[in-house]
Write an enzyme that holds these catalytic residues in place. Structure first.
Site, PDB file in Angstrom:
ATOM      1  N   TRP A  55       0.632  -1.176   0.033  1.00 26.90           N
ATOM      2  CA  TRP A  55      -0.194   0.091   0.231  1.00 26.90           C
ATOM      3  C   TRP A  55       0.625   1.290  -0.179  1.00 26.90           C
ATOM      4  O   TRP A  55       0.020   2.508  -0.138  1.00 26.90           O
ATOM      5  CB  TRP A  55      -0.853  -0.412   1.142  1.00 26.90           C
ATOM      6  N   ASP A  56       1.983   0.918   0.118  1.00 28.16           N
ATOM      7  CA  ASP A  56       3.494   2.343   0.024  1.00 28.16           C
ATOM      8  C   ASP A  56       3.199   3.530  -1.053  1.00 28.16           C
ATOM      9  O   ASP A  56       3.242   4.050  -0.886  1.00 28.16           O
ATOM     10  CB  ASP A  56       3.835   1.374   0.282  1.00 28.16           C
ATOM     11  N   GLU A 112       0.678  -1.952  12.742  1.00 33.74           N
ATOM     12  CA  GLU A 112       1.296  -3.835  12.627  1.00 33.74           C
ATOM     13  C   GLU A 112       1.232  -3.984  13.666  1.00 33.74           C
ATOM     14  O   GLU A 112       2.049  -5.373  14.473  1.00 33.74           O
ATOM     15  CB  GLU A 112       1.699  -3.999  11.042  1.00 33.74           C
ATOM     16  N   LYS A 153       3.214   0.847  15.647  1.00 30.42           N
ATOM     17  CA  LYS A 153       4.077   0.952  15.108  1.00 30.42           C
ATOM     18  C   LYS A 153       3.975   1.439  14.282  1.00 30.42           C
ATOM     19  O   LYS A 153       5.666   2.615  13.592  1.00 30.42           O
ATOM     20  CB  LYS A 153       4.633  -0.482  14.239  1.00 30.42           C
ATOM     21  N   GLN A 154       3.206   2.969  13.614  1.00 30.63           N
ATOM     22  CA  GLN A 154       3.005   3.187  13.129  1.00 30.63           C
ATOM     23  C   GLN A 154       1.340   3.984  12.456  1.00 30.63           C
ATOM     24  O   GLN A 154       0.968   3.645  13.731  1.00 30.63           O
ATOM     25  CB  GLN A 154       3.491   2.955  11.278  1.00 30.63           C
TER      26      GLN A 154
HETATM   27  C1  BGC Z   1       5.273  -1.088   7.411  1.00 27.04           C
HETATM   28  C2  BGC Z   1       4.035  -1.448   6.412  1.00 27.04           C
HETATM   29  C3  BGC Z   1       4.797  -1.529   4.813  1.00 27.04           C
HETATM   30  C4  BGC Z   1       6.136  -2.176   4.540  1.00 27.04           C
HETATM   31  C5  BGC Z   1       6.645  -2.270   3.457  1.00 27.04           C
HETATM   32  C6  BGC Z   1       6.694  -2.655   7.465  1.00 27.04           C
HETATM   33  O1  BGC Z   1       7.342  -2.431   7.996  1.00 27.04           O
HETATM   34  O2  BGC Z   1       4.575  -1.387   8.647  1.00 27.04           O
HETATM   35  O3  BGC Z   1       3.165  -0.936   6.774  1.00 27.04           O
HETATM   36  O4  BGC Z   1       3.808  -1.889   4.043  1.00 27.04           O
HETATM   37  O5  BGC Z   1       6.857  -2.142   6.059  1.00 27.04           O
HETATM   38  O6  BGC Z   1       7.505  -0.991   3.283  1.00 27.04           O
END
Ligand code: BGC
Length: 769
Positions: free
Chosen positions: A365-366, A492, A600-601
């Site tokens: 989804w990035d 996550e 995490k984010q």
């Molecule tokens: C992040 C995800 C991201 C992925 C790839 C993960 O560490 O939590 O949101 O899509 O990395 O960049």
């Protein structure tokens, strides 16, 4: 304010390394990578690597070129992803060794008098400039230049120039094409490594046509064919010979160099794969491309490279006065995005670009949430190609939904060819929000470009099918409304929850946009066709409308639960978590992480940015305050979002600190993993922070709004955005913002509460509130 260490000297348009540092060799191989959206070559040395094991990753990758292998589960369950996909390290064509009077040049072994490796962001090349003293005391000047061509995605080029100072010498260049390559194996970090232990790109034969030599290889499981081939030109009289040994082709060019004579070897490299063309065409196409390239000559490619970049920078460059380091970081990010992004409609952009093997070359989804919006305002046609890729994998998304027993389409959380490859569903494929993120990108693309035809051609296919999925996957729960249960949101560190607010708000938005778009079409001649194409009925539109209206969000007063249970969890014990325990995912079992309030984010804060109009300002303040201290930013996708929303809420200096974490994240290797590849989402996040954060840009269908602020460390900043086909320049100083129409028709703009038609130039005061 910088994060402490600054690795490369501060320069506006280049990145320079002035000494070889073995400990950081792998990092530099990523930083100095050259790519063109298809071919990605790490910044490895041409002469090969002769140092200790583990300090170099020799890699050349082709975007979207992969092999797959069944995922081995200890315990399987229905509907688990079946196969892994790994972007492959392909035949290595970077190799060129130089022998002077029988002595081989090797940057790690030879006596080096002068050394420089540089990435040139205006020219689109990587160079090495070295002075080497041979054992006989001859000084040899080397200048080696490498590029992945922006004008032809199948081509890469190397120009190797050698000159012996004031002495004659015998020179021999040994140029190689090596088919014996493998990928890295898993090393215990879930973010790196592949499932392959040995060679899976198997050599079927070597080919030659005059001076052109190549390998033909086939992937073990996917059976894709790859032809890799090389052609050379040497500017002096020489003898040449070809040796073939197993999977290695060696081309030797021997000549006598006069004192101070520049001897130049040009190497033309081509990659053609059966993902693009018929197998039988690959070798003839490679021969034609290489013959043509040699006829055009190296300089022709060099000039095109610079022109293409000049066009890119003309719109994409952001200038910041008052912080040179930052300026360099921003350009480095934009440059890497431009060279990493797939633009052929069949490929996308990997979380690590095509610079390394982290995340196996997968698309996430990035793309839609971070990277596509970056291109939307400077190269909308690239955004269009990224969406085209999503459209091309829609059949796989439909198959995935059907496999899980749902209607519509469910896009893979991580993939190369569209199939779900995430082996860990709680923090992977349970992130259904990817569907809504893609739908959101469709909406933004249409709003910014007004490309209504796109909706009819492809956009609606994505919107209708993803809406159907959510309508089926959601549940009506009494006392709550429409609920989307058992999902993972962007964060996550919180998994398998009911009603992740981010997901629900994004789905609400996509229901609304889809219904609105369809209702608009109802009045047109196209409607009958649209209705027939999807078998749409009025009650489906009505159902989506009601689901949007009654989408459930867990609220406790002004506080919004990240999901239904989040607020009932105990907070993570941050005070007793030492620095070395981050990122938490490498030190704690998921079960431990998931039971606490720890992120995490950005999650709800991301919703506050993308769906800002659905929150009151007070709600934003309350929730930002609540979630910020709970967020570890262990994902590189986080800091920029906290920066953007922080800026909106007037927390400019805090926003600035977050911003600085993403602006030079890769250049200064804050996460200590640049060796595995760039962080493409974070790179785009730094641009989003300037434009959506500090300049406060938001837009709807009709109007683009700015609410500019400026961090105290800067004197001014300037950027350009394309909106409805018009190019607008925005310049912000401490006192005022100047809007200029650079190209195109007048556009309606809003500066805070003030609306105006921008016809040439308009100067507005910065509000001091
Ligand atoms: C992040 C995800 C991201 C992925 C790839 C993960 O560490 O939590 O949101 O899509 O990395 O960049």
């Amino acid at each position: 304010m910088h994060q402490g260490k600054v690795i490369f000297p501060q320069e506006p348009w280049t990145i320079t390394e002035t000494e070889v540092n073995l400990a950081h060799n792998q990092r530099c191989e990523t930083v100095f990578a050259v790519a063109n959206g298809y071919i990605g070559m790490r910044g490895n040395t041409e002469e090969g690597y002769s140092g200790p094991e583990g300090y170099s990753l020799n890699g050349t990758y082709l975007n979207g070129f992969y092999d797959s292998t069944p995922i081995q589960y200890g315990e399987e369950a229905f509907g688990y992803a079946k196969n892994r996909q790994t972007m492959l390290n392909v035949a290595d064509a970077k190799g060129i060794s130089l022998w002077v009077d029988g002595e081989k040049f090797d940057v790690l072994q030879s006596k080096i008098i002068d050394y420089k490796r540089q990435l040139h962001m205006k020219q689109g090349v990587m160079t090495r400039e070295i002075v080497w003293e041979t054992r006989q005391g001859k000084q040899v000047e080397l200048r080696i230049e490498r590029m992945a061509s922006f004008v032809n995605k199948h081509m890469a080029l190397i120009r190797y120039e050698a000159k012996v100072r004031s002495a004659a010498a015998q020179m021999e260049f040994v140029s190689t094409l090596n088919g014996e390559v493998t990928n890295q194996v898993t090393m215990g970090d879930p973010r790196t490594g592949s499932g392959f232990a040995g060679q899976v790109l198997l050599t079927e034969g070597l080919r030659a046509d005059g001076a052109i030599h190549g390998t033909a290889q086939r992937t073990k499981n996917t059976k894709f064919v790859l032809v890799s081939a090389v052609n050379h030109a040497l500017n002096v009289e020489h003898e040449s010979a070809c040796h073939e040994q197993g999977q290695l082709i060696e081309l030797r060019y021997r000549c006598e160099a006069a004192p101070d004579q520049a001897v130049v070897l040009d190497k033309y490299i081509a990659y053609f794969a059966s993902k693009d063309y018929e197998e039988a065409e690959l070798w003839p196409m490679a021969v034609t491309a290489l013959t043509d390239a040699k006829a055009k000559g190296y300089n022709w490619f060099r000039e095109r490279q610079e022109e293409i970049l000049a066009d890119f920078w003309q719109v994409a460059d952001v200038s910041v006065e008052g912080d040179e380091l930052l300026q360099q970081g921003l350009r480095f990010n934009a440059y890497h995005l431009f060279q990493s992004v797939g633009r052929d409609g069949k490929t996308n952009i990997g979380a690590k670009g095509i610079t390394g093997e982290g995340y196996e070359g997968h698309y996430f989804w990035d793309t839609e949430t971070y990277i596509l919006p970056f291109f939307l305002y400077n190269r909308p046609e690239i955004s269009r190609q990224l969406l085209k890729y999503r459209h091309s994998i829609l059949p796989k998304a439909k198959a995935r939904a059907a496999e899980l027993g749902y209607e519509g389409a469910l896009y893979a959380w991580r993939t190369i060819d569209g199939e779900e490859t995430s082996p860990y569903y709680p923090a992977g494929s349970a992130q259904l929000h990817i569907n809504a993120d893609i739908a959101y990108a469709v909406k933004k693309y249409v709003e910014v470009t007004r490309d209504e035809d796109y909706l009819l051609q492809e956009g609606l296919d994505i919107l209708v099918e993803t809406c159907r999925f959510f309508a089926d996957a959601g549940d009506w729960i009494e006392g709550k409304g429409f609920c989307i249960n058992g999902v993972t949101g962007p964060d996550e560190y919180t998994a398998m929850v009911n009603n992740n607010a981010y997901t629900n708000l994004m789905v609400k938005d996509q229901f609304e946009f889809t219904v609105k778009s369809l209702r608009k079409l109802e009045q047109t001649a196209a409607w009958q066709g649209v209705q027939a194409r999807y078998g749409l009925e009025e009650r489906e539109l009505e159902a989506w409308t009601t689901m949007a209206e009654q989408m459930y969000i867990h609220r406790v007063g002004q506080l919004i639960g990240q999901d239904d249970s989040f607020l009932e969890k105990a907070p993570w014990d941050f005070a007793n978590t030492p620095r070395e325990k981050y990122p938490l995912l490498l030190h704690f079992h998921p079960m431990v992480i998931y039971k606490y309030q720890v992120l995490k984010q950005a999650d709800l804060v991301l919703a506050m940015y993308l769906q800002g109009h659905r929150f009151t300002r007070e709600e934003k303040v309350v929730n930002y305050k609540y979630y910020e201290p709970l967020t570890t930013h262990d994902s590189s996708l986080s800091a920029s979002i906290y920066a953007i929303v922080g800026a909106e809420l007037g927390e400019i200096e805090k926003a600035y600190q977050y911003f600085m974490q993403s602006a030079r994240m890769d250049l200064d290797d804050y996460h200590n993993n640049v060796k595995d590849g760039i962080h493409s989402a974070s790179m785009a996040g730094s641009w989003l922070t300037i434009v959506n954060g500090f300049a406060g840009m938001r837009h709807d269908e009709e109007v683009i709004t700015f609410n500019p602020t400026i961090p105290s460390a800067w004197t001014s900043y300037t950027f350009r955005v394309l909106f409805h086909g018009s190019l607008v320049e925005v310049s912000v100083t401490k006192e005022q913002t100047t809007y200029r129409l650079i190209e195109g028709c007048p556009v309606e703009l809003r500066h805070g509460e003030q609306s105006f038609m921008l016809e040439s130039e308009r100067v507005c005061e910065i509000s001091k509130s």
